[in-house]
Design an enzyme around this catalytic site. Structure first.
Site, PDB file in Angstrom:
ATOM      1  N   HIS A 169       2.454   2.924  -3.144  1.00  0.00           N
ATOM      2  CA  HIS A 169       1.481   3.773  -3.967  1.00  0.00           C
ATOM      3  C   HIS A 169       1.808   5.159  -4.176  1.00  0.00           C
ATOM      4  O   HIS A 169       1.864   5.965  -5.272  1.00  0.00           O
ATOM      5  CB  HIS A 169       0.135   3.677  -3.722  1.00  0.00           C
ATOM      6  CG  HIS A 169      -0.363   2.559  -4.320  1.00  0.00           C
ATOM      7  ND1 HIS A 169      -0.659   2.302  -5.782  1.00  0.00           N
ATOM      8  CD2 HIS A 169      -1.189   1.273  -3.863  1.00  0.00           C
ATOM      9  CE1 HIS A 169      -1.243   1.228  -6.079  1.00  0.00           C
ATOM     10  NE2 HIS A 169      -1.577   0.599  -4.914  1.00  0.00           N
ATOM     11  N   ASP A 184      -5.977  -6.614  -5.931  1.00  0.00           N
ATOM     12  CA  ASP A 184      -5.804  -5.497  -6.812  1.00  0.00           C
ATOM     13  C   ASP A 184      -5.697  -6.178  -8.478  1.00  0.00           C
ATOM     14  O   ASP A 184      -6.116  -5.283  -9.148  1.00  0.00           O
ATOM     15  CB  ASP A 184      -4.413  -4.766  -6.418  1.00  0.00           C
ATOM     16  CG  ASP A 184      -4.409  -4.036  -5.185  1.00  0.00           C
ATOM     17  OD1 ASP A 184      -5.561  -3.632  -4.760  1.00  0.00           O
ATOM     18  OD2 ASP A 184      -3.336  -3.666  -4.506  1.00  0.00           O
ATOM     19  N   GLU A 211     -10.639   1.349   3.122  1.00  0.00           N
ATOM     20  CA  GLU A 211     -10.687   0.864   1.836  1.00  0.00           C
ATOM     21  C   GLU A 211     -10.408  -0.588   1.528  1.00  0.00           C
ATOM     22  O   GLU A 211     -11.228  -1.366   1.262  1.00  0.00           O
ATOM     23  CB  GLU A 211      -9.748   1.813   0.797  1.00  0.00           C
ATOM     24  CG  GLU A 211      -9.814   1.308  -0.512  1.00  0.00           C
ATOM     25  CD  GLU A 211      -8.602   1.998  -1.292  1.00  0.00           C
ATOM     26  OE1 GLU A 211      -7.520   2.530  -0.716  1.00  0.00           O
ATOM     27  OE2 GLU A 211      -8.682   2.225  -2.558  1.00  0.00           O
ATOM     28  N   HIS A 212      -9.416  -1.115   2.051  1.00  0.00           N
ATOM     29  CA  HIS A 212      -8.764  -2.385   2.002  1.00  0.00           C
ATOM     30  C   HIS A 212      -8.582  -2.966   3.529  1.00  0.00           C
ATOM     31  O   HIS A 212      -7.702  -2.290   4.170  1.00  0.00           O
ATOM     32  CB  HIS A 212      -7.510  -2.527   1.189  1.00  0.00           C
ATOM     33  CG  HIS A 212      -7.319  -1.975  -0.192  1.00  0.00           C
ATOM     34  ND1 HIS A 212      -6.744  -0.834  -0.214  1.00  0.00           N
ATOM     35  CD2 HIS A 212      -7.651  -2.445  -1.164  1.00  0.00           C
ATOM     36  CE1 HIS A 212      -7.022  -0.672  -1.709  1.00  0.00           C
ATOM     37  NE2 HIS A 212      -7.439  -1.700  -2.057  1.00  0.00           N
ATOM     38  N   GLU A 230     -51.430  19.105   1.581  1.00  0.00           N
ATOM     39  CA  GLU A 230     -50.275  19.708   1.474  1.00  0.00           C
ATOM     40  C   GLU A 230     -50.212  21.246   0.363  1.00  0.00           C
ATOM     41  O   GLU A 230     -49.619  21.735   0.097  1.00  0.00           O
ATOM     42  CB  GLU A 230     -49.150  19.042   0.542  1.00  0.00           C
ATOM     43  CG  GLU A 230     -48.726  17.742   1.344  1.00  0.00           C
ATOM     44  CD  GLU A 230     -47.702  16.902   0.642  1.00  0.00           C
ATOM     45  OE1 GLU A 230     -47.358  17.231  -0.440  1.00  0.00           O
ATOM     46  OE2 GLU A 230     -46.968  15.938   1.319  1.00  0.00           O
ATOM     47  N   HIS A 255     -52.711  18.569  -7.850  1.00  0.00           N
ATOM     48  CA  HIS A 255     -52.448  17.127  -7.705  1.00  0.00           C
ATOM     49  C   HIS A 255     -53.758  16.654  -7.342  1.00  0.00           C
ATOM     50  O   HIS A 255     -54.085  15.478  -7.736  1.00  0.00           O
ATOM     51  CB  HIS A 255     -51.429  17.049  -6.605  1.00  0.00           C
ATOM     52  CG  HIS A 255     -50.063  17.272  -7.070  1.00  0.00           C
ATOM     53  ND1 HIS A 255     -49.409  18.558  -7.395  1.00  0.00           N
ATOM     54  CD2 HIS A 255     -48.929  16.489  -7.014  1.00  0.00           C
ATOM     55  CE1 HIS A 255     -48.344  18.486  -7.532  1.00  0.00           C
ATOM     56  NE2 HIS A 255     -47.817  17.183  -7.446  1.00  0.00           N
ATOM     57  N   GLN A 292       0.795  -1.089   0.038  1.00  0.00           N
ATOM     58  CA  GLN A 292      -0.042   0.019   0.011  1.00  0.00           C
ATOM     59  C   GLN A 292       1.025   1.167   0.258  1.00  0.00           C
ATOM     60  O   GLN A 292       0.698   2.161  -0.800  1.00  0.00           O
ATOM     61  CB  GLN A 292      -0.959  -0.012   1.157  1.00  0.00           C
ATOM     62  CG  GLN A 292      -1.992   0.999   1.363  1.00  0.00           C
ATOM     63  CD  GLN A 292      -3.062   0.907  -0.097  1.00  0.00           C
ATOM     64  OE1 GLN A 292      -3.162   1.503  -0.967  1.00  0.00           O
ATOM     65  NE2 GLN A 292      -3.594  -0.347  -0.120  1.00  0.00           N
TER      66      GLN A 292
END
Lengths: 445, 445
Positions: free
Chosen positions: B271, B370, B336-337, B424, B429, B268
């Site tokens: 990177h 990966d 993330e991982h 409402e 409507h 990791q």
């Protein structure tokens, strides 16, 4: 002011240009709002409850000199139940029917988004886990635009997804609480109601304060300040789409009572002067009848002024060559609400590539879907139905991948991964895979 | 510079504060980049191809005086196939295995997100239709950070979803094409490759030009200009999440070879200096062994400088009370991982509420995932796994609601809708629903 709704013909040489101009809508960003919101968010992040208290007292003009503690903004479950019990019987029953139907539909949605795992011959297990978010904030506007139906549509999918904490914020300008909104909260599965609003409420939900735990996602409509605040906290929390003006596209084969179609166009136009209502029809005589119905029915509408502006500025009655061309145009418009008011409507629905919700057949008015059919009324606007979906249970769930590689699997996958990792110049990735190629026995802990 | 990885203990009184500070990451917005990107996007929107051509010639230093037409940026299918054929056999085979496995996994994902319809006793039909996006843009970085695995991970889910046009853009600085990236495009289902990049490529995909049809969604990683451009075109098109620095959290019971865990942390950290690698373990002796492995293995790593900075600045070895506490902390980190390097890892995985991908057991190194396990390597970073998911087939699909109300259904639903609409204050409507209460026969068209 009389309504002046434009009439277009798809055979006109400038039709595409005219239609594109009519559909174009760009939300303006207001620098003053952006600056104010950025300041409020920073302040709430730094000072927590104290900041929320000050802004709420000021912006919502809380009476009796304002609140002195955040606890005064909490509405307990008992008060919600009381609001529900005090509603006129017809309203209470209607709200309950709507909630039940929304729940049933969204339970189907939950069933349609499932996790899975599978085992490969070498024992490697792969899968996808689907789990609910922990904590969600629902923004509900206060004052005039307070819609109990929005409470149901935003909270019920979260509840069905299994979200444990559903925190609703709703401002109470001048201290006035909307009882129907509180009643809706009582039956929608909301776990906490706090009478705060604006950017300060968005900040409190996103960052958390001494009395409010931070949420994982904020959904629900709001004014320009709320929209700007949601955009800014996106990333810290998830948000739903920022909605543009509401739209209806009616695709009619000329067999529906023109009064019905006129009223369906009104039901969109009455929302807002920027709302958009468009009719596509291959029958010029029928279009003329709808126009007559518009002129006949408009004076009786309480919101005639809004409808007139909306239809005149952004509406259109469009004569098309045939229903096939109507479907092509409808796909390119990718409308939030698409009514296919025609006999055997499914044949045309099958040709539509993009729409938020499709209302098929002359009995399926958009207004039924807005309140109680079951599917969500929070839908993608401004052509975003090309790539996004109605609010749903899936918006309150997230997925995690599961990867359990067996010892045998690591031998084959390791070589593949190492080859690709060396190719990308990531040597530690390659080594990490290669270490598993010659396994040593596990060590005692 | 020697690596100095911080060691924390969960029993320390300031542990939570220290951990929060370590995890905090805020992407800086650079005003100069924002201004430049806004200008480029406006220019591409206004001048189309001419602007894209100019920016590409300039920023990518296209040789021989630059390209004179957009056609020169198109790479035909034959050239992609040629790139694949020319790869060394091991690389070609590895790429093919990876692509096949990614495809198989994502086909399961497609099966797990389905549409539905159901019919109520009164004949009303409700449902949800799931359809692919029409056209998708895949951004692939050029130069050093060109990763063929990213081509597979972004394009294959779109292809499996059924997206008909998958347009890949990849800049070629100085005119240099990455052959492995082109080879990956050949097997991933990409339908068109254009050698443009930066904000100008994002603008071309979002707005369309004379030679490029506008897409519905843009995915894929890029530099700060690309990220800023994607944020700005969001709404006009869909985008994937803007990724933060990559992270790994290893939760180890002390039974895995410490060298393996050290190398996983490296994989990791290599990177990017901002990447984050953290170990959680209840065994202080084991943590000491991992630290020894780090010192032993680091000098042999080609990217030792990056790893050293990443581990020293953002890494940590954390002693926890027990595996139960490790799972609690892991849920709050929402990595993330997440590697659960332990015997019987599923017992711990079941306690994890949030993670992008979980790698279970000592053979499941992140590096295998990966490249070639099958699940996607595009995962939510910076704690966003609390509310978002791995990139998947669902990101290239959208849902439309189906509402076909029967005449009988309109009688009951109409009363409910009208009651709520009057509540409402939306009278059109209500009237639109009420008109269907006393149906008249359909008129001849």
């Amino acid at each position: 002011m009389a309504v002046q709704i434009r009439k277009l013909d798809s055979t006109a040489p400038d039709f595409k240009t005219t239609l594109d101009a009519l559909l174009a809508f760009e939300a303006e960003t207001d620098d003053a709002i952006e600056t104010a919101v950025a300041h409020i968010l920073r302040d709430v992040k730094a000072r927590g409850d104290a900041a929320v208290l000050e802004y709420t007292n000021k912006f919502d003009r809380i009476p009796n000199g304002g609140a002195t503690s955040m606890a005064q903004f909490d509405i307990g479950q008992a008060e919600l139940e009381q609001a529900l019990a005090a509603l006129p019987e017809a309203q209470r029953a209607a709200l309950q029917v709507a909630a039940d139907r929304v729940r049933v539909f969204h339970e189907r949605q939950k069933d349609a988004s499932t996790g899975f795992t599978f085992t490969e011959p070498d024992g490697t297990v792969l899968g996808q886990r689907v789990t609910p978010l922990d904590r969600v904030g629902i923004y509900v506007p206060g004052g005039k635009a307070a819609y109990p139906s929005s409470v149901l549509m935003n909270a019920i999918p979260a509840h069905v997804a299994g979200v444990k904490e559903i925190i609703m914020v709703v401002p109470t300008p001048d201290g006035v609480k909307n009882q129907m909104v509180l009643a809706a909260a009582a039956i929608a599965g909301v776990t906490r109601v706090i009478t705060i609003g604006g950017a300060q409420a968005v900040g409190a939900l996103a960052y958390g304060t001494e009395t409010i735990d931070p949420v994982d996602k904020i959904v629900g409509p709001g004014n320009a300040y709320v929209a700007a605040a949601k955009r800014r906290v996106f990333g810290t929390v998830g948000i739903d789409m920022i909605a543009g003006p509401s739209e209806i596209l009616v695709l009619c084969d000329g067999t529906t009572d023109p009064d019905w179609v006129a009223m369906d166009l009104f039901s969109q136009a009455e929302h807002d002067e920027l709302a958009q209502a468009i009719l596509l029809c291959p029958d010029a005589d029928y279009i003329a009848k709808v126009e007559q119905s518009i002129h006949k029915l408009l004076p009786s509408m309480p919101r005639a002024a809004t409808i007139t502006t909306s239809l005149s500025d952004r509406g259109a009655l469009i004569k098309v060559r045939d229903m096939y061309e109507a479907c092509e145009i409808a796909s390119s418009i990718a409308a939030e609400h698409l009514e296919i008011s025609a006999v055997e409507p499914m044949q045309w629905a099958d040709k539509i590539r993009h729409a938020g919700a499709m209302f098929l057949g002359r009995f399926s008015s958009e207004s039924l879907g807005d309140y109680c059919c079951g599917p969500n009324h929070v839908l993608p606007t401004s052509r975003t139905a090309r790539f996004s979906s109605p609010l749903g249970v899936y918006d309150f769930q997230k997925r995690s991948s599961i990867i359990q590689v067996s010892e045998a699997g690591a031998q084959t996958l390791g070589k593949v991964a190492a080859t690709l990792a060396y190719g990308e110049g990531l040597q530690a990735h390659a080594r990490s895979a290669e270490l598993r190629l010659n396994p040593v026995p596990p060590q005692a802990s």
